[in-house]
Design a protein around this motif. Sequence first.
Motif, PDB file in Angstrom:
ATOM      1  N   GLY A  15      -4.345  -6.000   8.184  1.00 39.30           N
ATOM      2  CA  GLY A  15      -5.685  -5.710   7.949  1.00 39.30           C
ATOM      3  C   GLY A  15      -6.528  -4.906   9.004  1.00 39.30           C
ATOM      4  N   TRP A  72     -12.520  -1.753  -5.874  1.00 42.92           N
ATOM      5  CA  TRP A  72     -11.746  -2.555  -4.821  1.00 42.92           C
ATOM      6  C   TRP A  72     -10.380  -3.147  -5.413  1.00 42.92           C
ATOM      7  CZ3 TRP A  72     -10.668  -7.565  -5.445  1.00 42.92           C
ATOM      8  CH2 TRP A  72     -11.359  -8.346  -6.333  1.00 42.92           C
ATOM      9  N   ILE A 120      -6.704  -2.464  -3.872  1.00 41.78           N
ATOM     10  CA  ILE A 120      -5.834  -3.517  -3.139  1.00 41.78           C
ATOM     11  C   ILE A 120      -4.411  -3.717  -4.117  1.00 41.78           C
ATOM     12  CG2 ILE A 120      -7.427  -4.612  -2.107  1.00 41.78           C
ATOM     13  CD1 ILE A 120      -7.607  -6.930  -4.296  1.00 41.78           C
ATOM     14  N   THR A 121      -4.091  -3.207  -5.256  1.00 39.27           N
ATOM     15  CA  THR A 121      -3.172  -3.286  -6.199  1.00 39.27           C
ATOM     16  C   THR A 121      -2.373  -2.120  -6.323  1.00 39.27           C
ATOM     17  OG1 THR A 121      -4.804  -3.063  -8.217  1.00 39.27           O
ATOM     18  CG2 THR A 121      -4.359  -5.278  -7.114  1.00 39.27           C
ATOM     19  N   PHE A 177       0.755  -1.325  -0.032  1.00 37.13           N
ATOM     20  CA  PHE A 177      -0.048  -0.080  -0.037  1.00 37.13           C
ATOM     21  C   PHE A 177       0.872   1.367   0.203  1.00 37.13           C
ATOM     22  CE2 PHE A 177      -2.397  -3.345   2.156  1.00 37.13           C
ATOM     23  CZ  PHE A 177      -3.690  -3.471   1.390  1.00 37.13           C
TER      24      PHE A 177
END
Length: 279
Positions: free
Chosen positions: A167, A115, A119-120, A87
């Motif tokens: 997370g 989404w 996340i990528t 991230f």
Amino acid sequence: MADKRPGLHTLFSLYSTYGKMDLLWFLRDTRYCLLYLVTDVICAGASVGGVFLLSARFGGLGGMEEKELLFLLSYCVLIDGVYSLFFAGNNMGQISRIIGRGQLDHCIIQPVPLWMQLITGGFCPFSASSKLLCGAVLCFYSIRQLGLAAGPGWLLSFLLSVLASTGIVLACVYLLSSLAFLAPAAAEEIAMTALSLFDMLKAYPLGALPVFWQTVFCTAVPVGLAAWLPSRALLRLSFPLWTVLAAALFITAASLVFRKGLCYYAAHGSPRYSGFGHR
């Protein structure tokens, strides 16, 4: 032609694309990238060095012996490394900047789900790998020092714990960042405030605190869930159940709140559009 039903192939393609972009930066400006990696390691050491020195001075801290505290600090660096690896790029780990600057449209108009981009888009396997490697080496060293029976079951618990802790940090960042939908100017940097809270407090063992404050720091202000609670469970050779359950709860809450923010964004937009990209 755009894929109308993006799946795993699209997900892996995005990871590959961002990974190649990160590699290009490394190849084009290797000297600066290496300097960046070394700086990351120094920052990681500085973030946990104070707690370790206190432990060395007093022979332990917060109900943990020196070797146990070394494992806790190693776990903290590893969590930072995983967060940076996935991230660090394009402000995906500081999503309030994208929301506050009105740049979410850059993502919404893409032919893949939002989404999947979130996340990528922050994947930096080369420029953000130093903390991860440093944390992994320190964890291995601390496990050897403790003489833990790190069998396959324990290693699986360890990996699940690392994912759950990461997370929790990410969910808290996105929860607070959702305020940027309502107040884009005031909350543009709130993600950095959330990350700073974890950076400053997650390395401290909470065992010596009263139960009330342990509960506070594992619920309302969940810095204890990021490292102390899971590392304590792993040191006792037990499965970090509460950390995994808390991660599921926080991720679910962050998803719901972020969706509400997206609905507000769709109806009102943002008056602060900035065209210079995610950076």
